[in-house]
Motif scaffolding. Structure first.
Motif, PDB file in Angstrom:
ATOM      1  N   ALA A 292       0.829  -1.210   0.000  1.00  0.00           N
ATOM      2  CA  ALA A 292       0.000   0.000   0.000  1.00  0.00           C
ATOM      3  C   ALA A 292       0.861   1.255   0.000  1.00  0.00           C
ATOM      4  O   ALA A 292       0.537   2.251  -0.664  1.00  0.00           O
ATOM      5  CB  ALA A 292      -0.921  -0.008   1.219  1.00  0.00           C
ATOM      6  N   VAL A 293       1.981   1.202   0.749  1.00  0.00           N
ATOM      7  CA  VAL A 293       2.904   2.340   0.778  1.00  0.00           C
ATOM      8  C   VAL A 293       3.531   2.553  -0.595  1.00  0.00           C
ATOM      9  O   VAL A 293       3.616   3.680  -1.101  1.00  0.00           O
ATOM     10  CB  VAL A 293       4.015   2.117   1.838  1.00  0.00           C
ATOM     11  CG1 VAL A 293       5.067   3.222   1.756  1.00  0.00           C
ATOM     12  CG2 VAL A 293       3.413   2.074   3.237  1.00  0.00           C
ATOM     13  N   VAL A 294       3.949   1.440  -1.229  1.00  0.00           N
ATOM     14  CA  VAL A 294       4.570   1.526  -2.559  1.00  0.00           C
ATOM     15  C   VAL A 294       3.563   2.049  -3.584  1.00  0.00           C
ATOM     16  O   VAL A 294       3.894   2.902  -4.423  1.00  0.00           O
ATOM     17  CB  VAL A 294       5.129   0.143  -2.990  1.00  0.00           C
ATOM     18  CG1 VAL A 294       5.625   0.183  -4.435  1.00  0.00           C
ATOM     19  CG2 VAL A 294       6.258  -0.284  -2.051  1.00  0.00           C
ATOM     20  N   LYS A 295       2.328   1.557  -3.504  1.00  0.00           N
ATOM     21  CA  LYS A 295       1.273   1.988  -4.444  1.00  0.00           C
ATOM     22  C   LYS A 295       1.036   3.493  -4.309  1.00  0.00           C
ATOM     23  O   LYS A 295       0.958   4.220  -5.306  1.00  0.00           O
ATOM     24  CB  LYS A 295      -0.013   1.210  -4.153  1.00  0.00           C
ATOM     25  CG  LYS A 295      -1.203   1.558  -5.050  1.00  0.00           C
ATOM     26  CD  LYS A 295      -2.349   0.599  -4.778  1.00  0.00           C
ATOM     27  CE  LYS A 295      -3.552   0.901  -5.665  1.00  0.00           C
ATOM     28  NZ  LYS A 295      -4.285   2.099  -5.240  1.00  0.00           N
ATOM     29  N   GLN A 296       0.956   3.975  -3.062  1.00  0.00           N
ATOM     30  CA  GLN A 296       0.732   5.403  -2.839  1.00  0.00           C
ATOM     31  C   GLN A 296       1.914   6.227  -3.354  1.00  0.00           C
ATOM     32  O   GLN A 296       1.738   7.312  -3.916  1.00  0.00           O
ATOM     33  CB  GLN A 296       0.518   5.665  -1.345  1.00  0.00           C
ATOM     34  CG  GLN A 296       0.063   7.086  -1.026  1.00  0.00           C
ATOM     35  CD  GLN A 296      -0.334   7.247   0.439  1.00  0.00           C
ATOM     36  OE1 GLN A 296      -0.728   6.273   1.094  1.00  0.00           O
ATOM     37  NE2 GLN A 296      -0.226   8.461   0.960  1.00  0.00           N
ATOM     38  N   ALA A 297       3.133   5.683  -3.163  1.00  0.00           N
ATOM     39  CA  ALA A 297       4.333   6.384  -3.639  1.00  0.00           C
ATOM     40  C   ALA A 297       4.326   6.500  -5.165  1.00  0.00           C
ATOM     41  O   ALA A 297       4.647   7.554  -5.719  1.00  0.00           O
ATOM     42  CB  ALA A 297       5.581   5.644  -3.175  1.00  0.00           C
ATOM     43  N   PHE A 298       3.945   5.419  -5.842  1.00  0.00           N
ATOM     44  CA  PHE A 298       3.887   5.450  -7.304  1.00  0.00           C
ATOM     45  C   PHE A 298       2.848   6.459  -7.784  1.00  0.00           C
ATOM     46  O   PHE A 298       3.111   7.269  -8.675  1.00  0.00           O
ATOM     47  CB  PHE A 298       3.529   4.054  -7.852  1.00  0.00           C
ATOM     48  CG  PHE A 298       4.740   3.245  -8.228  1.00  0.00           C
ATOM     49  CD1 PHE A 298       5.463   3.537  -9.378  1.00  0.00           C
ATOM     50  CD2 PHE A 298       5.162   2.192  -7.426  1.00  0.00           C
ATOM     51  CE1 PHE A 298       6.582   2.793  -9.723  1.00  0.00           C
ATOM     52  CE2 PHE A 298       6.288   1.453  -7.767  1.00  0.00           C
ATOM     53  CZ  PHE A 298       6.994   1.758  -8.923  1.00  0.00           C
ATOM     54  N   GLU A 299       1.673   6.410  -7.166  1.00  0.00           N
ATOM     55  CA  GLU A 299       0.577   7.270  -7.614  1.00  0.00           C
ATOM     56  C   GLU A 299       0.914   8.752  -7.412  1.00  0.00           C
ATOM     57  O   GLU A 299       0.713   9.572  -8.307  1.00  0.00           O
ATOM     58  CB  GLU A 299      -0.707   6.909  -6.864  1.00  0.00           C
ATOM     59  CG  GLU A 299      -1.300   5.582  -7.300  1.00  0.00           C
ATOM     60  CD  GLU A 299      -2.484   5.149  -6.451  1.00  0.00           C
ATOM     61  OE1 GLU A 299      -2.769   5.821  -5.438  1.00  0.00           O
ATOM     62  OE2 GLU A 299      -3.118   4.138  -6.811  1.00  0.00           O
ATOM     63  N   LYS A 300       1.448   9.071  -6.234  1.00  0.00           N
ATOM     64  CA  LYS A 300       1.780  10.476  -5.958  1.00  0.00           C
ATOM     65  C   LYS A 300       2.962  10.922  -6.798  1.00  0.00           C
ATOM     66  O   LYS A 300       2.997  12.055  -7.294  1.00  0.00           O
ATOM     67  CB  LYS A 300       2.076  10.675  -4.479  1.00  0.00           C
ATOM     68  CG  LYS A 300       2.362  12.134  -4.115  1.00  0.00           C
ATOM     69  CD  LYS A 300       1.816  12.489  -2.763  1.00  0.00           C
ATOM     70  CE  LYS A 300       1.852  13.988  -2.573  1.00  0.00           C
ATOM     71  NZ  LYS A 300       1.151  14.438  -1.376  1.00  0.00           N
ATOM     72  N   GLY A 301       3.962  10.006  -6.955  1.00  0.00           N
ATOM     73  CA  GLY A 301       5.127  10.341  -7.777  1.00  0.00           C
ATOM     74  C   GLY A 301       4.747  10.651  -9.202  1.00  0.00           C
ATOM     75  O   GLY A 301       5.241  11.602  -9.822  1.00  0.00           O
ATOM     76  N   LEU A 302       3.805   9.870  -9.777  1.00  0.00           N
ATOM     77  CA  LEU A 302       3.363  10.092 -11.155  1.00  0.00           C
ATOM     78  C   LEU A 302       2.501  11.339 -11.257  1.00  0.00           C
ATOM     79  O   LEU A 302       2.628  12.134 -12.177  1.00  0.00           O
ATOM     80  CB  LEU A 302       2.564   8.867 -11.621  1.00  0.00           C
ATOM     81  CG  LEU A 302       3.364   7.600 -11.917  1.00  0.00           C
ATOM     82  CD1 LEU A 302       2.428   6.420 -12.150  1.00  0.00           C
ATOM     83  CD2 LEU A 302       4.273   7.804 -13.124  1.00  0.00           C
ATOM     84  N   MET A 303       1.635  11.532 -10.246  1.00  0.00           N
ATOM     85  CA  MET A 303       0.703  12.661 -10.250  1.00  0.00           C
ATOM     86  C   MET A 303       1.451  13.993 -10.254  1.00  0.00           C
ATOM     87  O   MET A 303       1.065  14.955 -10.903  1.00  0.00           O
ATOM     88  CB  MET A 303      -0.209  12.563  -9.018  1.00  0.00           C
ATOM     89  CG  MET A 303      -1.272  13.644  -8.947  1.00  0.00           C
ATOM     90  SD  MET A 303      -2.466  13.283  -7.628  1.00  0.00           S
ATOM     91  CE  MET A 303      -1.412  13.269  -6.182  1.00  0.00           C
ATOM     92  N   HIS A 304       2.575  14.031  -9.510  1.00  0.00           N
ATOM     93  CA  HIS A 304       3.339  15.290  -9.413  1.00  0.00           C
ATOM     94  C   HIS A 304       4.514  15.332 -10.387  1.00  0.00           C
ATOM     95  O   HIS A 304       5.262  16.285 -10.406  1.00  0.00           O
ATOM     96  CB  HIS A 304       3.864  15.476  -7.987  1.00  0.00           C
ATOM     97  CG  HIS A 304       2.778  15.773  -6.998  1.00  0.00           C
ATOM     98  ND1 HIS A 304       2.468  17.056  -6.622  1.00  0.00           N
ATOM     99  CD2 HIS A 304       1.928  14.969  -6.333  1.00  0.00           C
ATOM    100  CE1 HIS A 304       1.467  17.031  -5.755  1.00  0.00           C
ATOM    101  NE2 HIS A 304       1.116  15.779  -5.556  1.00  0.00           N
ATOM    102  N   GLY A 305       4.715  14.250 -11.105  1.00  0.00           N
ATOM    103  CA  GLY A 305       5.880  14.189 -12.002  1.00  0.00           C
ATOM    104  C   GLY A 305       5.730  15.075 -13.225  1.00  0.00           C
ATOM    105  O   GLY A 305       4.663  15.558 -13.550  1.00  0.00           O
TER     106      GLY A 305
END
Length: 305
Positions: A292-305
């Motif tokens: 869940a932590v990794v999923k959130q990191a991917f989603e936020k990383g892509l959203m702000h990338g």
């Protein structure tokens, strides 16, 4: 060095590897121009001590650090006497016969003169120096007891210290003073009134990414974003000791050493010890789920990338 405006402070700190927000830059500008101590409160790891180090680099003044702890007193913080040198001097005067021609008062005056004094942090900070005044960092003042805090208030009010055997030491130019507190207890109102105050928050996502990229040269941009997002997710888990910016930097550096360019479940599990330092917090992450932590990191990383 007296900065001309807040932007000058912001740019100068950034040049030393410290990326401040507007609140920090303004607090530092006012502390420098008004010559007032600056009290920084906030959770451990948000960059309070690093700010003092950056200020010393920025001004060119020596960083003088006083680490507070329970039971700290004048002999550890202000001055002490070099007893071994005093004893050697006493023996030398006896061996040469010099002591026979001196009164006990004269001998005592020699022994308790400035040459046998060991200057600790507070006295060093108000001593005359060539070049810029020092930056005095009084770290974790909340760990000291009430008596020491009262003594500190007296020193910071007048920037002078009385040594009974010698006299009064006064600062020709006051040092730039930064006090930090992790708020394990409340600092007294009298000390707070003497200082300018700033609460240091964890940085926002974009600023934390920029801090990681600045402090971990060569880090993959996507990895920096994922790490910052993962740490942000960890801070939301009600941990015993939420990770600070220092842990974010350590984690990014460790992952870089492992050649990683993106997070995955196994990598997070194997490197979590660089960012979380309590077993209970590891268990809390296990309960929440590393995925869940990794999923959130991917989603936020892509959203702000």
């Amino acid at each position: 060095m007296t900065p001309s405006d807040v932007n000058t402070v912001s740019n100068s700190l950034a040049a030393q590897g410290y990326l401040p927000d507007d609140g920090i830059s303004t607090a530092v500008f006012l502390a420098m121009t008004l010559q007032r101590p600056l009290l920084l409160e906030g959770e451990a790891g948000v960059g309070k001590t690093e700010l003092a180090k950056a200020l010393a680099s920025m001004t060119g003044g020596e960083l003088i650090r006083l680490q507070c702890y329970e039971g700290i007193d004048v002999s550890q913080a202000v001055y002490d006497w070099d007893y071994s040198r005093q004893l050697l001097h006493l023996r030398a005067t006896e061996a040469t016969g010099e002591s026979t021609s001196m009164s006990s008062d004269d001998l005592e005056a020699q022994l308790y003169g400035e040459r046998f004094m060991v200057k600790r942090a507070l006295l060093r900070a108000i001593s005359p120096v060539e070049g810029p005044p020092p930056v005095l960092l009084i770290d974790e003042v909340d760990r000291a007891d009430d008596e020491f805090e009262a003594y500190l208030l007296e020193v910071l009010s007048d920037f002078q210290i009385t040594v009974p055997e010698i006299g009064v030491f006064r600062a020709e130019r006051p040092p730039l003073v930064v006090l930090t507190s992790n708020r394990t207890r409340d600092v007294h109102d009298a000390l707070k009134r003497r200082c300018l105050y700033h609460w240091v928050e964890h940085p926002g996502f974009e600023r934390e990414v920029e801090i990681v990229k600045l402090r971990v040269p060569g880090v993959d941009d996507g990895l920096a974003r994922q790490v910052a997002a993962a740490v942000e997710a960890l801070r939301d888990l009600n941990l015993y000791k939420p990770p600070g910016v220092a842990e974010t930097i350590d984690w990014a550096a460790a992952l870089g050493k492992l050649g990683a360019t993106k997070l995955d479940d196994e990598l997070v599990t194997n490197t979590l010890g660089t960012v979380l330092k309590y077993r209970e917090d590891h268990q809390r992450v296990d309960q929440h789920g590393v995925a869940a932590v990794v999923k959130q990191a991917f989603e936020k990383g892509l959203m702000h990338g």
